[in-house]
Design an enzyme around this catalytic site. Structure first.
Site: not given
Ligand SMILES: C[S@@+](CC[C@H](N)C(=O)[O-])C[C@H]1O[C@@H](n2cnc3c(N)ncnc32)[C@H](O)[C@@H]1O
Length: 871
Positions: A57, A59, A77, A93, A118, A158
């Site tokens: 969280g 962002w 997420d 998802d 992200d 990203k």
């Molecule tokens: C780098 S983190 C995001 C960090 C976030 N922007 C922050 O500032 O806290 C990447 C996130 O992408 C999520 N993620 C990966 N594949 C996903 C999907 N198919 N659906 C939803 N979330 C996904 C992961 O669970 C992870 O929490």
């Protein structure tokens, strides 16, 4: 280049980690969004934001801080997100329609101004679910963005530098007006991630599903991967012939090879039919096998050759040439060159090689030494420049005083590593200078035991050879050109105005070159709808058309239909290839230009130029945010096995802003300047004393038209600019100008004009005066109309009529009553108040109570004085 950032151990707990902790952000990645927003300011004006892949969280916290109060912020997420004030979150998802429905439910009929993404697979806890690859995840997030974004909205995502990168950027550019890739400072250098900010969403009524289908978007990679070899080899060739220009890694990492460091055995280079590509694509060559070790001990394998082979990425053009010469000699020594030619031309060639005369050997040796000396002096100069640069930087940061400069350069001496009066060093300096002089073509006095420089006789021979002289001159010119472009880059970094000017120039050039696919397709009215919607096939077709047109280019004749954009672009690319061909190369690169044409066409699209402005991207094993701060139980465990996993060396990719061709730039400048000047003269008249002088002379018949024309032929005019270096032309345009005489009268006339300009009332006053005049005229007109009515009536006597008319006209001509100003004494309720006092209407002035008393006292005293004098 700064220190490589660590992603492991304590290295990952960097300043942003600490800052995040201090400021209460859940992840250090929060700073990435802060920095992106600082650059593009998309959050402040947004009323609705969706953050896809938002856990934990960070962002969302930033969005809630920077977006206006009462904005709608939704985070999604795979894992649940701990509640954040003003933010709604849910777990889903993002690749599923369930998530889409949930988002629809949250947004109702709203549209989002910003969609953030992200996401990175395999970094969350839901291992089974996040099976998508990064690029596919990006495409899925784009799909949601397309559905939920409002027109003009922003999508931030990203991406990782991989083979899919360019295709993704291309798709973005079809849907958004501006697409820029950037790497915020808080993103670790060791991470291959970059952020693409897509602004100005076109919001087409319908989007061809193929744009969002991984199967289509990434499909031509398989095809192009095999054909890309040509472009890789072209890049490698460019790495050798223009090593100063670091190229962006547009095509991402080689499949299956995510480490940047490449080392091969020397024999591969020696036996290869394309040695230049090897030089340009590997970092190091080693003598591993017995045969190679034997080559290492040969006389021709000098220490310099070994050092150069050890780190190819730091070499200059001269060093590469020296290595190629070394290879040729080695091949001759081991009979490879002879064998190859034998195959073609029979035994005669072997005999010829055996008969290489002494003179030729000396010539070769001299060439080699010459190249070595140039390389060495270049390295020294580069080092000296770096030291100077560092010192200047330190001075700017007030870390050092100017007197420290000398000391700085001799740090090693101060540290005791070297002797101040080291004769060896002095001798080495002398040798270096000697070598440099030799390289410049000055006569060199050589030492007996100086084994690097040729004998006097030899050098004279070289000097006599016109070829050699020309080569040296060219090398010098190249050096100066390089230094000049480096200087311009530095200038661009320091001087914002210069940067803006350059950017404008580039924009203009780009605009002229590229008018977009839409324009190219604008052939009929029926197309308009389709164009707006942007069909995949249509764009693909246009790509094919472009390629066809470029391949047909040679055969097609000039007077065909008006050339399409595709033609234009193809011609530009053709020019580019020609230019490259013209460059002084050891090997023929014609084939290279041909091979990479299709790739060039693809990547020459305007949008890629903006998107490429990315800082160095390094390889890394995983997404850098895996080590997020642990919040309660929501900490995200570290994952690995990112498909695009770059590592280590940062030096490989540096952004080199592509400058337009200097010579044409100069010409174009002149034309623009002329137009601008003409427009200025039209709007404001003659502006310079020279122009006024000429004009006066013409009007007063002191000068005839013929004289004027003749005056134009001076030593300043009609100088050919052909083949002149950019730095020279730039300088000339500033200082090489005719000194045109001016007269006193011209200066006086200009001054008078300026004074008149200064004396003119400012616009607002002039407008107010005009308004007043207009109102007065209206008033008089009304009075006259009434007077006419009075004269025509029979009810009044002539005397009465005259009286009334007089009254009316007096009223019509009067300027109106002067509005009275009420004096308000600042006492009692009015004391110390700001603004209009209560109960006061119209104009007023606050007066001080004290003033009234003082005036009275003054009068009283004057009266008393008068009385006394009388007495
Ligand atoms: C780098 S983190 C995001 C960090 C976030 N922007 C922050 O500032 O806290 C990447 C996130 O992408 C999520 N993620 C990966 N594949 C996903 C999907 N198919 N659906 C939803 N979330 C996904 C992961 O669970 C992870 O929490």
């Amino acid at each position: 280049m700064g220190k490589a950032q660590k992603k492991t151990g304590k290295g990952r707990l960097d300043k942003y980690y600490k800052l995040a902790k201090e400021q209460g952000y859940r992840a250090r990645s929060a700073f990435k969004l802060i920095q992106l927003n600082k650059k593009y300011s998309f959050l402040e004006s947004a009323r609705c934001c969706i953050d896809l892949c938002a856990a934990p969280g960070g962002w969302l916290q930033v969005a809630s801080k920077y977006m206006p109060a009462n904005s709608l912020i939704v985070g999604v997420d795979l894992v649940p997100i701990k509640p954040i004030p003003r933010v709604s979150t849910f777990a889903a998802d993002i690749t599923t329609s369930h998530c889409r429905n949930l988002l629809r439910g949250e947004l109702k009929d709203w549209k989002a101004d910003v969609v953030l993404h992200d996401g990175a697979p395999n970094v969350g806890t839901a291992w089974v679910q996040d099976a998508y690859s990064q690029s596919e995840l990006v495409l899925m997030s784009l799909k949601l963005a397309v559905e939920f974004l409002a027109k003009g909205g922003t999508f931030v995502t990203k991406v990782f530098r991989s083979v899919d990168y360019n295709n993704l950027i291309w798709v973005f550019s079809q849907l958004f007006g501006k697409v820029e890739a950037t790497k915020p400072p808080s993103s670790r250098n060791v991470s291959a991630e970059i952020f693409v900010v897509c602004r100005d969403f076109h919001a087409p009524k319908q989007v061809d599903p193929k744009f969002l289908d991984p199967k289509h978007v990434f499909k031509d990679l398989a095809v192009s991967a095999s054909t890309d070899k040509g472009s890789n080899s072209a890049n490698a060739q460019l790495n050798v012939f223009q090593p100063e220009k670091k190229r962006r890694k547009r095509d991402g990492y080689e499949d299956g090879n995510y480490t940047l460091f490449k080392s091969v055995g020397v024999s591969e280079f020696v036996r290869s039919s394309d040695p230049v590509s090897i030089l340009g694509s590997v970092n190091q060559m080693t003598f591993d096998t017995d045969e190679e070790k034997q080559w290492a001990s040969l006389d021709i394998t000098s220490a310099d050759v070994k050092v150069n082979l050890d780190d190819l990425k730091v070499l200059g053009k001269g060093d590469f040439k020296a290595l190629l010469r070394w290879r040729t000699k080695l091949r001759e020594d081991i009979g490879l060159e002879g064998k190859a030619e034998e195959d073609d031309d029979g035994n005669e060639e072997v005999v010829e090689i055996a008969n290489v005369d002494e003179e030729q050997q000396i010539q070769d040796e001299l060439e080699r030494l010459n190249a070595e000396a140039t390389a060495r002096s270049k390295r020294d100069r580069r080092k000296a420049n770096e030291v100077r640069q560092r010192t200047i930087q330190r001075m700017q940061l007030q870390m050092t005083a100017p007197m420290d400069i000398g000391l700085d350069q001799r740090d090693s001496v101060l540290a005791g590593d070297e002797d101040i009066f080291d004769l060896g060093e002095a001798e080495r300096d002398m040798r270096r200078n000697g070598a440099a002089r030799f390289a410049r073509g000055d006569a060199v006095e050589t030492d007996e035991d100086e084994d690097e420089l040729p004998s006097g006789e030899g050098s004279e021979e070289v000097l006599d050879s016109e070829d050699e002289l020309e080569k040296r001159t060219r090398a010098l010119e190249d050096d100066i050109d390089d230094l000049y472009s480096a200087y311009r880059e530095r200038l661009a970094e320091r001087d914002a105005k210069f940067k803006v000017k350059e950017a404008r120039k580039k924009d203009k050039v780009r605009e002229e070159e590229w008018h977009g696919i839409g324009a190219a397709q604008d052939s009929g009215e029926d197309d308009s709808e389709e164009e707006q919607e942007g069909g995949w096939d249509k764009v693909q077709n246009s790509k094919v058309q472009d390629e066809n047109s470029s391949s047909d280019e040679d055969s097609s004749d000039e007077d065909k239909e008006p050339p399409s954009i595709g033609h234009k672009r193809a011609r530009l690319l053709g020019d580019d290839a020609n230019r490259r061909k013209k460059a002084r190369l050891v090997t023929d690169l014609g084939a290279m230009a041909h091979n990479s044409r299709a790739t060039d066409l693809w990547f020459s699209q305007d949008v890629f130029s903006g998107a490429g402005d990315v800082a160095n991207i390094e390889d890394s094993e995983e997404d850098e945010d895996q080590g997020m701060l642990s919040i309660g139980g929501d900490s995200i465990s570290s994952g690995s096995n990112m498909p695009e996993t770059p590592t280590e060396d940062e030096d490989d990719f540096e952004v080199v802003p592509q400058e337009p061709d200097d010579a044409t730039m100069w010409d174009a400048d002149d034309k623009n300047e002329d137009e601008v000047k003409q427009a200025l003269v039209k709007s404001r008249g003659l502006l310079t004393a020279e122009a006024v002088t000429l004009a006066q002379q013409l009007v007063n018949r002191q000068k005839t038209k013929t004289e004027l024309l003749n005056d134009g032929f001076t030593r300043y005019s009609l100088n050919s600019k052909e083949d002149l270096p950019a730095w020279f032309l730039d300088d000339e345009s500033k200082y090489y100008k005719a000194n045109i005489p001016v007269t006193k009268e011209a200066i006086a006339a200009l001054r008078a004009k300026q004074r008149a300009l200064d004396a003119r009332p400012i616009k607002k006053i002039a407008e107010a005066k005009a308004r007043k005049k207009f109102k007065a005229a209206q008033k008089l007109e009304r009075a006259l109309r009434k007077a006419e009515g009075i004269t025509q009536t029979d009810e009044l006597t002539e005397r009465e009529k005259a009286k009334q008319v007089e009254k009316l006209l007096h009223k019509g001509l009067s300027k109106g009553k002067k509005k009275e100003v009420e004096l308000v004494v600042a006492k009692g309720a009015h004391k110390g108040i700001k603004g209009r006092p209560k109960g006061v209407k119209g104009r007023y002035t606050m007066v001080d109570a004290r003033m009234k008393k003082e005036v009275r006292a003054k009068k009283r005293k004057e009266k008393e004085n008068k009385k006394r004098r009388r007495v």
